[in-house]
Design a protein around this motif. Structure first.
Motif, PDB file in Angstrom:
ATOM      1  N   LEU A  68       0.643  -0.920  -0.034  1.00 30.86           N
ATOM      2  CA  LEU A  68      -0.158  -0.020   0.132  1.00 30.86           C
ATOM      3  C   LEU A  68       0.759   1.261   0.026  1.00 30.86           C
ATOM      4  N   HIS A  69       0.812   2.043  -0.995  1.00 29.50           N
ATOM      5  CA  HIS A  69       1.419   3.486  -1.055  1.00 29.50           C
ATOM      6  C   HIS A  69       0.409   4.465  -0.834  1.00 29.50           C
ATOM      7  N   TYR A  70       0.841   5.624  -0.578  1.00 34.07           N
ATOM      8  CA  TYR A  70       0.291   7.020  -0.620  1.00 34.07           C
ATOM      9  C   TYR A  70       0.802   8.018  -1.302  1.00 34.07           C
ATOM     10  N   ALA A  71      -0.181   8.500  -2.187  1.00 31.54           N
ATOM     11  CA  ALA A  71       0.140   9.366  -3.305  1.00 31.54           C
ATOM     12  C   ALA A  71       0.006  10.485  -2.734  1.00 31.54           C
ATOM     13  N   ILE A  72       1.337  11.407  -2.591  1.00 30.91           N
ATOM     14  CA  ILE A  72       1.336  12.529  -1.671  1.00 30.91           C
ATOM     15  C   ILE A  72       0.748  13.706  -2.226  1.00 30.91           C
ATOM     16  N   LYS A  73       0.327  13.779  -3.508  1.00 33.69           N
ATOM     17  CA  LYS A  73      -0.328  14.885  -4.169  1.00 33.69           C
ATOM     18  C   LYS A  73      -1.736  15.061  -3.608  1.00 33.69           C
ATOM     19  N   ALA A  74      -2.365  14.059  -3.134  1.00 31.03           N
ATOM     20  CA  ALA A  74      -3.767  14.266  -2.526  1.00 31.03           C
ATOM     21  C   ALA A  74      -3.567  15.185  -1.149  1.00 31.03           C
ATOM     22  N   ASN A  75      -2.448  14.835  -0.643  1.00 29.00           N
ATOM     23  CA  ASN A  75      -2.396  16.015   0.333  1.00 29.00           C
ATOM     24  C   ASN A  75      -1.166  16.048   1.055  1.00 29.00           C
ATOM     25  N   PRO A  76      -0.209  16.787   0.576  1.00 30.13           N
ATOM     26  CA  PRO A  76       1.282  17.006   0.991  1.00 30.13           C
ATOM     27  C   PRO A  76       1.661  17.571   2.187  1.00 30.13           C
ATOM     28  N   MET A  77       0.618  17.828   3.151  1.00 30.47           N
ATOM     29  CA  MET A  77       0.971  18.474   4.323  1.00 30.47           C
ATOM     30  C   MET A  77       2.165  17.590   4.988  1.00 30.47           C
ATOM     31  N   PRO A  78       3.201  18.381   5.558  1.00 30.98           N
ATOM     32  CA  PRO A  78       4.458  17.264   5.968  1.00 30.98           C
ATOM     33  C   PRO A  78       4.037  16.687   7.142  1.00 30.98           C
ATOM     34  N   ALA A  79       3.378  17.155   8.078  1.00 28.75           N
ATOM     35  CA  ALA A  79       3.045  16.178   9.490  1.00 28.75           C
ATOM     36  C   ALA A  79       2.244  15.106   9.157  1.00 28.75           C
ATOM     37  N   LEU A  80       1.220  15.159   7.832  1.00 33.56           N
ATOM     38  CA  LEU A  80       0.276  14.079   7.434  1.00 33.56           C
ATOM     39  C   LEU A  80       1.416  13.030   6.986  1.00 33.56           C
ATOM     40  N   VAL A  81       2.040  13.454   6.173  1.00 30.40           N
ATOM     41  CA  VAL A  81       2.971  12.673   5.136  1.00 30.40           C
ATOM     42  C   VAL A  81       3.910  11.831   6.227  1.00 30.40           C
ATOM     43  N   ALA A  82       4.437  12.628   7.156  1.00 33.68           N
ATOM     44  CA  ALA A  82       5.210  11.955   8.201  1.00 33.68           C
ATOM     45  C   ALA A  82       4.658  10.770   9.015  1.00 33.68           C
ATOM     46  N   GLN A  83       3.461  11.188   9.331  1.00 33.34           N
ATOM     47  CA  GLN A  83       2.401  10.160  10.029  1.00 33.34           C
ATOM     48  C   GLN A  83       2.087   8.932   8.859  1.00 33.34           C
ATOM     49  N   MET A  84       1.872   9.323   7.694  1.00 33.13           N
ATOM     50  CA  MET A  84       1.711   8.140   6.922  1.00 33.13           C
ATOM     51  C   MET A  84       2.868   7.206   6.535  1.00 33.13           C
ATOM     52  N   ALA A  85       4.043   7.909   6.434  1.00 26.19           N
ATOM     53  CA  ALA A  85       5.349   7.059   6.447  1.00 26.19           C
ATOM     54  C   ALA A  85       5.546   5.825   7.430  1.00 26.19           C
ATOM     55  N   ARG A  86       4.883   5.916   8.488  1.00 24.05           N
ATOM     56  CA  ARG A  86       4.902   5.075   9.549  1.00 24.05           C
ATOM     57  C   ARG A  86       3.682   4.046   9.215  1.00 24.05           C
ATOM     58  N   TRP A  87       2.722   4.283   8.411  1.00 23.86           N
ATOM     59  CA  TRP A  87       1.800   3.480   8.341  1.00 23.86           C
ATOM     60  C   TRP A  87       1.647   2.571   6.986  1.00 23.86           C
ATOM     61  N   VAL A  88       2.330   3.343   5.831  1.00 27.40           N
ATOM     62  CA  VAL A  88       2.129   2.505   4.518  1.00 27.40           C
ATOM     63  C   VAL A  88       3.321   1.876   4.173  1.00 27.40           C
ATOM     64  N   ASP A  89       3.493   1.378   3.021  1.00 19.30           N
ATOM     65  CA  ASP A  89       4.786   0.412   2.602  1.00 19.30           C
ATOM     66  C   ASP A  89       5.729   1.521   1.634  1.00 19.30           C
ATOM     67  N   GLY A  90       4.825   2.707   1.085  1.00 18.65           N
ATOM     68  CA  GLY A  90       5.799   3.492   0.337  1.00 18.65           C
ATOM     69  C   GLY A  90       4.826   4.555   0.066  1.00 18.65           C
ATOM     70  N   LEU A  91       5.652   5.564  -0.596  1.00 21.78           N
ATOM     71  CA  LEU A  91       5.250   6.942  -0.976  1.00 21.78           C
ATOM     72  C   LEU A  91       5.298   7.221  -2.298  1.00 21.78           C
ATOM     73  N   ASP A  92       4.382   7.786  -3.024  1.00 25.78           N
ATOM     74  CA  ASP A  92       4.445   8.242  -4.428  1.00 25.78           C
ATOM     75  C   ASP A  92       4.436   9.654  -4.584  1.00 25.78           C
ATOM     76  N   VAL A  93       5.430  10.327  -5.281  1.00 22.29           N
ATOM     77  CA  VAL A  93       5.533  11.812  -5.397  1.00 22.29           C
ATOM     78  C   VAL A  93       5.480  12.062  -7.006  1.00 22.29           C
ATOM     79  N   ALA A  94       5.196  13.589  -7.111  1.00 19.31           N
ATOM     80  CA  ALA A  94       5.081  13.910  -8.640  1.00 19.31           C
ATOM     81  C   ALA A  94       5.942  15.054  -8.749  1.00 19.31           C
ATOM     82  N   SER A  95       6.677  15.335  -8.019  1.00 19.41           N
ATOM     83  CA  SER A  95       7.634  16.836  -8.198  1.00 19.41           C
ATOM     84  C   SER A  95       8.750  16.778  -7.129  1.00 19.41           C
TER      85      SER A  95
END
Length: 412
Positions: A68-95
């Motif tokens: 399960l990967h989180y697509a950061i473009k949906a919501n790139p708020m740093p605190a939210l992404v840092a939380q997601m990084a603990r929960w998902v298998d990977g992150l997908d970026v577009a810039s």
């Protein structure tokens, strides 16, 4: 109020928890208290526990070989992404900017992928230097990465993003089929695979994203199956074993009256079947599901405050301190063909006994957050809540338009 208007009352407001005083609850606290704690309105609030529940339930239902990967473009708020990084298998970026956010989150570069149809040389340089997987979308990108690899002395990690020969039916945004700026046309994939071998790049797999915001499970299942079949055909022509097959996402959420939530069971059953087949055909590989909106949208609120109550020729307007410059999607100008209201409510326990339009401070008739919506009677100072606002809200809006202040943002 007419029966037709009453029927439009969004159910999400009735299911969001309230406290004993009738206020909506976010992060375990009354909404007005949370608003005061973050500094006032307008603001975006994201409920950490609601996001966590969505991620955990999905992770538990997915087969082990499906990441399960989180697509950061949906919501790139740093605190939210840092939380997601603990929960998902990977992150997908577009810039490159999202890449920096992903790396700052603590997610390993080995589990970050970079997609986008017009990557600049500097973005490719940074992605290669960081060691993330680059989803290449043209022969140009391949050749630039080959030059960077030769200069650095180590090969870039690459996957091919393909423009599939079909669309994701009933998709809010179609990303494949026909002529598209995204990815490499399916018929050109074999030639690109051969070029990857000649250039000595580190091939890992495919990125196959057919579309987004889909509420029909049968359409998602069909797209996944067709994508999977094509990927196996292409993998047989690759010079390296398949390691990663990203089937995209497309999981939608209900935004408007009359929309039913996505039935997830058929999609999960199909993924389990595909994972089993992949284990037999490509034992070193895993599937990836890339989700953004589905993970965060329903946990987010946009909150603004009534500055004035106006009546014009019999129609009630609630003038608020936020608007389309901060929440373009809710105004109907972010992908909607026919404007429909997002779920909106006043932060009161009173029933929705009047019809009112919620309008912002911009000098344009497009600045409407809710048009003739059933709402509880509101006065100056009351809080108005736009639900389903955790994705494509703040960063997808023209916030500099007319020079109004930035909205606040908090993970609660």
């Amino acid at each position: 109020m007419t029966a037709a208007v009453l029927a439009q009352l969004p159910t999400v407001a009735s299911t969001w928890p309230r406290d004993a005083a009738g206020e909506f609850v976010v992060g375990g606290m009354a909404l007005s208290r949370v608003v005061d704690s973050v500094g006032g309105t307008p603001c975006y609030l994201y409920d950490r526990e609601r996001i966590g529940q969505r991620v955990r339930s999905l992770r538990q239902a997915l087969p082990e070989r499906v990441h399960l990967h989180y697509a950061i473009k949906a919501n790139p708020m740093p605190a939210l992404v840092a939380q997601m990084a603990r929960w998902v298998d990977g992150l997908d970026v577009a810039s490159a900017g999202e890449l920096r956010t992903a790396l700052d989150s603590g997610m390993s570069a080995a589990r970050i992928s970079f997609a986008g149809p017009a990557k600049r040389l500097e973005e490719l340089r940074r992605a290669h230097a960081a060691g993330v997987l680059v989803n290449v979308e043209s022969a140009r990108e391949l050749r630039l990465l080959a030059d960077l690899s030769d200069a650095a002395g180590h090969p870039a990690r690459v996957a091919i993003r393909a423009n599939l020969p079909f669309e994701l039916k009933a998709s809010g945004m179609k990303m494949s089929g026909g002529a598209r700026p995204f990815g490499v046309d399916a018929e050109r994939v074999p030639a690109l695979l051969a070029e990857i071998g000649v250039l000595g790049l580190a091939f890992e797999g495919f990125h196959l994203y057919a579309g987004s915001q889909n509420l029909r499970s049968e359409a998602i299942v069909e797209a996944q199956q067709r994508s999977f079949e094509l990927a196996l055909q292409w993998a047989a022509k690759a010079g390296s074993p398949l390691r990663s097959l990203n089937l995209g996402g497309g999981f939608g959420i209900p935004y408007h009256a009359g929309e039913a939530p996505l039935s997830l069971a058929p999609v999960l059953n199909n993924l389990a079947a595909l994972a089993g087949e992949l284990a037999r055909e490509a034992p070193q590989a895993h599937l990836v599901i890339e989700l953004g909106r589905y993970l965060v949208a329903e946990a987010g609120l946009y909150v603004c405050r009534v500055t004035e109550r106006k009546v014009s020729r019999g129609q009630t307007f609630l003038m608020v301190d936020g608007g389309m410059h901060q929440h373009l999607a809710a105004s109907g100008h972010f992908g909607q063909v026919v404007r429909k209201n997002y779920p909106v409510a006043v932060n009161r326990s009173a029933p929705a006994t009047e019809v009112a339009s919620v309008c912002g401070p911009l000098c344009t008739p497009m600045d409407v957050l809710a048009d003739k919506a059933p709402l509880a009677p509101a006065e100056e100072g009351d809080l108005v809540v736009v639900f389903q606002s955790g994705a494509y809200g703040k960063t997808a809006s023209p916030r500099d338009f007319l020079g109004h202040p930035e909205p606040l943002e908090a993970l609660v």
